[in-house]
Design a protein around this motif. Structure first.
Motif, PDB file in Angstrom:
ATOM      1  N   TRP A 170       0.089  21.209   3.173  1.00 55.37           N
ATOM      2  CA  TRP A 170      -1.016  20.305   2.861  1.00 55.37           C
ATOM      3  C   TRP A 170      -1.598  19.763   4.159  1.00 55.37           C
ATOM      4  CZ3 TRP A 170       3.864  19.631   0.488  1.00 55.37           C
ATOM      5  CH2 TRP A 170       3.947  20.102  -0.828  1.00 55.37           C
ATOM      6  N   THR A 171      -2.664  18.955   4.029  1.00 55.22           N
ATOM      7  CA  THR A 171      -3.292  18.343   5.198  1.00 55.22           C
ATOM      8  C   THR A 171      -2.423  17.189   5.707  1.00 55.22           C
ATOM      9  OG1 THR A 171      -5.487  18.893   4.352  1.00 55.22           O
ATOM     10  CG2 THR A 171      -5.349  17.195   6.067  1.00 55.22           C
ATOM     11  N   GLU A 172      -2.148  17.194   6.992  1.00 53.27           N
ATOM     12  CA  GLU A 172      -1.324  16.137   7.564  1.00 53.27           C
ATOM     13  C   GLU A 172      -2.117  14.837   7.665  1.00 53.27           C
ATOM     14  OE1 GLU A 172       1.386  15.218  11.560  1.00 53.27           O
ATOM     15  OE2 GLU A 172       0.200  17.058  11.406  1.00 53.27           O
ATOM     16  N   PRO A 173      -1.529  13.693   7.276  1.00 51.37           N
ATOM     17  CA  PRO A 173      -2.240  12.413   7.409  1.00 51.37           C
ATOM     18  C   PRO A 173      -2.543  12.106   8.870  1.00 51.37           C
ATOM     19  CG  PRO A 173      -0.259  12.192   6.048  1.00 51.37           C
ATOM     20  CD  PRO A 173      -0.192  13.538   6.691  1.00 51.37           C
ATOM     21  N   ASP A 174      -3.653  11.386   9.103  1.00 46.67           N
ATOM     22  CA  ASP A 174      -3.955  10.978  10.472  1.00 46.67           C
ATOM     23  C   ASP A 174      -3.083   9.795  10.867  1.00 46.67           C
ATOM     24  OD1 ASP A 174      -5.047   8.687   9.301  1.00 46.67           O
ATOM     25  OD2 ASP A 174      -7.097   9.421   9.419  1.00 46.67           O
ATOM     26  N   GLU A 175      -3.242   9.345  12.126  1.00 46.72           N
ATOM     27  CA  GLU A 175      -2.357   8.301  12.648  1.00 46.72           C
ATOM     28  C   GLU A 175      -2.451   7.005  11.846  1.00 46.72           C
ATOM     29  OE1 GLU A 175      -3.595  10.761  16.330  1.00 46.72           O
ATOM     30  OE2 GLU A 175      -4.557   9.983  14.527  1.00 46.72           O
ATOM     31  N   LEU A 176      -3.661   6.581  11.504  1.00 47.12           N
ATOM     32  CA  LEU A 176      -3.815   5.322  10.785  1.00 47.12           C
ATOM     33  C   LEU A 176      -3.179   5.383   9.398  1.00 47.12           C
ATOM     34  CD1 LEU A 176      -7.352   4.120  11.822  1.00 47.12           C
ATOM     35  CD2 LEU A 176      -5.246   2.783  11.957  1.00 47.12           C
ATOM     36  N   THR A 177      -3.310   6.526   8.730  1.00 45.86           N
ATOM     37  CA  THR A 177      -2.677   6.670   7.417  1.00 45.86           C
ATOM     38  C   THR A 177      -1.161   6.561   7.539  1.00 45.86           C
ATOM     39  OG1 THR A 177      -4.491   8.088   6.659  1.00 45.86           O
ATOM     40  CG2 THR A 177      -2.440   8.171   5.395  1.00 45.86           C
ATOM     41  N   LYS A 178      -0.603   7.175   8.573  1.00 46.66           N
ATOM     42  CA  LYS A 178       0.845   7.085   8.792  1.00 46.66           C
ATOM     43  C   LYS A 178       1.270   5.642   9.073  1.00 46.66           C
ATOM     44  CE  LYS A 178       1.491  11.799  10.560  1.00 46.66           C
ATOM     45  NZ  LYS A 178       1.846  12.623  11.743  1.00 46.66           N
ATOM     46  N   ILE A 179       0.454   4.922   9.849  1.00 43.37           N
ATOM     47  CA  ILE A 179       0.776   3.521  10.150  1.00 43.37           C
ATOM     48  C   ILE A 179       0.751   2.688   8.873  1.00 43.37           C
ATOM     49  CG2 ILE A 179      -0.032   1.458  11.362  1.00 43.37           C
ATOM     50  CD1 ILE A 179      -1.012   3.321  13.601  1.00 43.37           C
ATOM     51  N   ILE A 180      -0.210   2.956   7.999  1.00 42.18           N
ATOM     52  CA  ILE A 180      -0.283   2.236   6.725  1.00 42.18           C
ATOM     53  C   ILE A 180       0.948   2.554   5.871  1.00 42.18           C
ATOM     54  CG2 ILE A 180      -1.579   2.029   4.560  1.00 42.18           C
ATOM     55  CD1 ILE A 180      -4.123   2.603   6.284  1.00 42.18           C
ATOM     56  N   ILE A 181       1.358   3.822   5.854  1.00 45.52           N
ATOM     57  CA  ILE A 181       2.592   4.200   5.144  1.00 45.52           C
ATOM     58  C   ILE A 181       3.779   3.445   5.742  1.00 45.52           C
ATOM     59  CG2 ILE A 181       4.199   6.105   4.697  1.00 45.52           C
ATOM     60  CD1 ILE A 181       1.747   7.971   4.661  1.00 45.52           C
ATOM     61  N   GLY A 182       3.809   3.353   7.064  1.00 46.11           N
ATOM     62  CA  GLY A 182       4.884   2.612   7.722  1.00 46.11           C
ATOM     63  C   GLY A 182       4.899   1.146   7.330  1.00 46.11           C
ATOM     64  N   SER A 183       3.724   0.553   7.151  1.00 44.04           N
ATOM     65  CA  SER A 183       3.652  -0.850   6.721  1.00 44.04           C
ATOM     66  C   SER A 183       4.261  -1.029   5.335  1.00 44.04           C
ATOM     67  CB  SER A 183       2.189  -1.318   6.723  1.00 44.04           C
ATOM     68  OG  SER A 183       1.637  -1.285   8.010  1.00 44.04           O
ATOM     69  N   VAL A 184       4.024  -0.051   4.455  1.00 41.47           N
ATOM     70  CA  VAL A 184       4.601  -0.117   3.103  1.00 41.47           C
ATOM     71  C   VAL A 184       6.121  -0.088   3.186  1.00 41.47           C
ATOM     72  CG1 VAL A 184       4.804   1.076   0.893  1.00 41.47           C
ATOM     73  CG2 VAL A 184       2.577   0.914   2.029  1.00 41.47           C
ATOM     74  N   PHE A 185       6.669   0.782   4.030  1.00 38.04           N
ATOM     75  CA  PHE A 185       8.124   0.843   4.187  1.00 38.04           C
ATOM     76  C   PHE A 185       8.662  -0.433   4.843  1.00 38.04           C
ATOM     77  CE2 PHE A 185       7.682   5.399   3.389  1.00 38.04           C
ATOM     78  CZ  PHE A 185       8.829   5.650   2.641  1.00 38.04           C
ATOM     79  N   SER A 186       7.894  -1.011   5.764  1.00 36.93           N
ATOM     80  CA  SER A 186       8.309  -2.272   6.387  1.00 36.93           C
ATOM     81  C   SER A 186       8.402  -3.380   5.346  1.00 36.93           C
ATOM     82  CB  SER A 186       7.328  -2.652   7.491  1.00 36.93           C
ATOM     83  OG  SER A 186       7.710  -3.847   8.130  1.00 36.93           O
ATOM     84  N   ILE A 187       7.438  -3.413   4.432  1.00 40.97           N
ATOM     85  CA  ILE A 187       7.494  -4.373   3.327  1.00 40.97           C
ATOM     86  C   ILE A 187       8.743  -4.114   2.484  1.00 40.97           C
ATOM     87  CG2 ILE A 187       6.349  -5.124   1.195  1.00 40.97           C
ATOM     88  CD1 ILE A 187       3.674  -4.333   2.591  1.00 40.97           C
ATOM     89  N   GLY A 188       9.014  -2.834   2.216  1.00 37.32           N
ATOM     90  CA  GLY A 188      10.204  -2.480   1.444  1.00 37.32           C
ATOM     91  C   GLY A 188      11.489  -2.935   2.107  1.00 37.32           C
ATOM     92  N   GLY A 189      11.549  -2.851   3.438  1.00 41.02           N
ATOM     93  CA  GLY A 189      12.727  -3.333   4.155  1.00 41.02           C
ATOM     94  C   GLY A 189      12.940  -4.818   3.965  1.00 41.02           C
ATOM     95  N   MET A 190      11.847  -5.583   3.988  1.00 38.76           N
ATOM     96  CA  MET A 190      11.957  -7.028   3.766  1.00 38.76           C
ATOM     97  C   MET A 190      12.359  -7.343   2.322  1.00 38.76           C
ATOM     98  SD  MET A 190      11.481  -8.305   6.721  1.00 38.76           S
ATOM     99  CE  MET A 190      12.287  -6.795   7.295  1.00 38.76           C
ATOM    100  N   VAL A 191      11.912  -6.491   1.388  1.00 38.20           N
ATOM    101  CA  VAL A 191      12.338  -6.654  -0.010  1.00 38.20           C
ATOM    102  C   VAL A 191      13.851  -6.498  -0.109  1.00 38.20           C
ATOM    103  CG1 VAL A 191      12.233  -5.634  -2.320  1.00 38.20           C
ATOM    104  CG2 VAL A 191      10.128  -5.946  -1.001  1.00 38.20           C
ATOM    105  N   CYS A 192      14.426  -5.549   0.633  1.00 40.81           N
ATOM    106  CA  CYS A 192      15.880  -5.355   0.622  1.00 40.81           C
ATOM    107  C   CYS A 192      16.615  -6.609   1.094  1.00 40.81           C
ATOM    108  CB  CYS A 192      16.259  -4.169   1.498  1.00 40.81           C
ATOM    109  SG  CYS A 192      15.727  -2.562   0.871  1.00 40.81           S
ATOM    110  N   LEU A 193      16.117  -7.231   2.168  1.00 37.29           N
ATOM    111  CA  LEU A 193      16.775  -8.443   2.673  1.00 37.29           C
ATOM    112  C   LEU A 193      16.587  -9.604   1.705  1.00 37.29           C
ATOM    113  CD1 LEU A 193      15.985  -8.289   6.504  1.00 37.29           C
ATOM    114  CD2 LEU A 193      18.007  -7.479   5.258  1.00 37.29           C
ATOM    115  N   TYR A 194      15.415  -9.691   1.100  1.00 40.81           N
ATOM    116  CA  TYR A 194      15.184 -10.726   0.092  1.00 40.81           C
ATOM    117  C   TYR A 194      16.160 -10.555  -1.070  1.00 40.81           C
ATOM    118  CZ  TYR A 194      13.024 -13.207  -3.789  1.00 40.81           C
ATOM    119  OH  TYR A 194      12.821 -14.023  -4.884  1.00 40.81           O
TER     120      TYR A 194
END
Length: 313
Positions: A170-194
């Motif tokens: 498939w088409t590889e996401p650009d850098e900004l899309t990857k950063i946005i995906i990373g933000s979602v996972f960062s939120i998920g990490g904080m959910v784990c600590l919560y």
């Protein structure tokens, strides 16, 4: 060196993000190895042995760097060109890109606070409330940093490999899309600590299931953000001031770590659940700004040259 890595690729070559993931993977591998070698020698044989080992390591790195010159453009090493070329002026698009990247620096600083809190309030909380026991013996709290480094290195490699596989289908996401995906996972990490704080009854120690899940989820987010954001800066920074703009990128770490200390001071004054909710909000806010940047500015910065830019080129 970051500027050199970025300039090895054409402007639209998404392999630049892979290169910076390898770059960060090597750095994090050093985070694992250096305490084992330098720290052990310093503590068991003497302080000067530890510093000596660090010097030997730097010489090895320098030798590898010099050996690798043949893979880099000659101008990276100050080789003079036979004919002087006129310096290309900064175009309107170049100035817009520079301004946009500078405005991203405080956003990146906010984005790294949830991850870098690992080295601050997270350890205080873990030492106090985590069930860090194995066979009746309490494990050193700092081993959580070793765990995080191992997991981070693993997922830097896994994420880089995943996108190499993804782009074959498939088409590889650009850098900004990857950063946005990373933000979602960062939120998920904080959910784990919560959840770790919210689901543990008062007076009981927190099991390691949620913290380990946090390190995994957060490391996936980190692999999508730090190396990829550096790749984004290397791609968009005008070639006339590329190294300078990448140098400015590292101001985000200065600002981010200052925020980590300031926000970490709230740990003793509020419920733990509220503390991690604040970090969740920081990750969410940064993610929203990254999304707006992609929607509003990225089309102008990453698209085709504007008429004025084409004329100047």
């Amino acid at each position: 060196m970051a500027s050199q890595v970025g300039s090895l690729y054409k402007p639209d070559d998404l392999r630049r993000a892979d290169a910076f993931q390898i770059f960060y993977l090597a750095i994090n591998a050093g985070v694992i190895a250096s305490p084992l070698i330098v720290g052990t020698l310093g503590e068991t044989m003497g302080w000067h042995w530890g510093f000596g080992a660090a010097g030997v390591g730097m010489l090895i790195g320098l030798a590898i760097y010099l050996w690798g010159q043949k893979y880099l453009p000659r101008e990276h090493f100050g080789v003079a060109k036979t004919t002087a070329e006129p310096k290309e002026p900064m175009s309107r698009k170049d100035w817009l890109a520079t301004a946009a990247l500078i405005l991203l620096i405080p956003v990146l600083a906010v984005a790294i606070v949830p991850n870098n809190q690992i080295f601050n309030a997270y350890l205080v909380w873990a030492d106090k409330d985590f069930a860090l026991y194995w066979g009746g013996e309490k494990l050193p709290t700092t081993w959580l940093i070793t765990l995080d480094a191992v997991v981070s290195v693993s997922f830097l490699a896994i994420v880089a490999g995943f996108y190499r596989w993804w782009k074959t289908r498939w088409t590889e996401p650009d850098e900004l899309t990857k950063i946005i995906i990373g933000s979602v996972f960062s939120i998920g990490g904080m959910v784990c600590l919560y959840m770790a704080a919210a689901t543990t009854p008062p007076g009981e120690k927190i099991g390691l299931a949620w913290p380990v899940m946090f390190h995994i989820v957060n490391s996936i987010g980190l692999a999508h953000m730090l190396p990829v954001s550096l790749a984004l800066f290397a791609r968009l920074a005008p070639k006339q001031i590329n190294a300078t703009v990448i140098g400015l990128y590292y101001l985000s770490f200065f600002a981010g770590n200052s925020l980590v200390g300031w926000v970490g001071g709230w740990f003793e004054t509020m419920p733990v659940t509220q503390f991690w909710l604040i970090h969740m909000a920081l990750a969410t806010g940064a993610g929203v700004v990254f999304m707006l940047f992609k929607l509003l500015l990225a089309p102008r910065l990453m698209g085709k040259a504007e008429p004025e830019d084409a004329a100047l080129a």
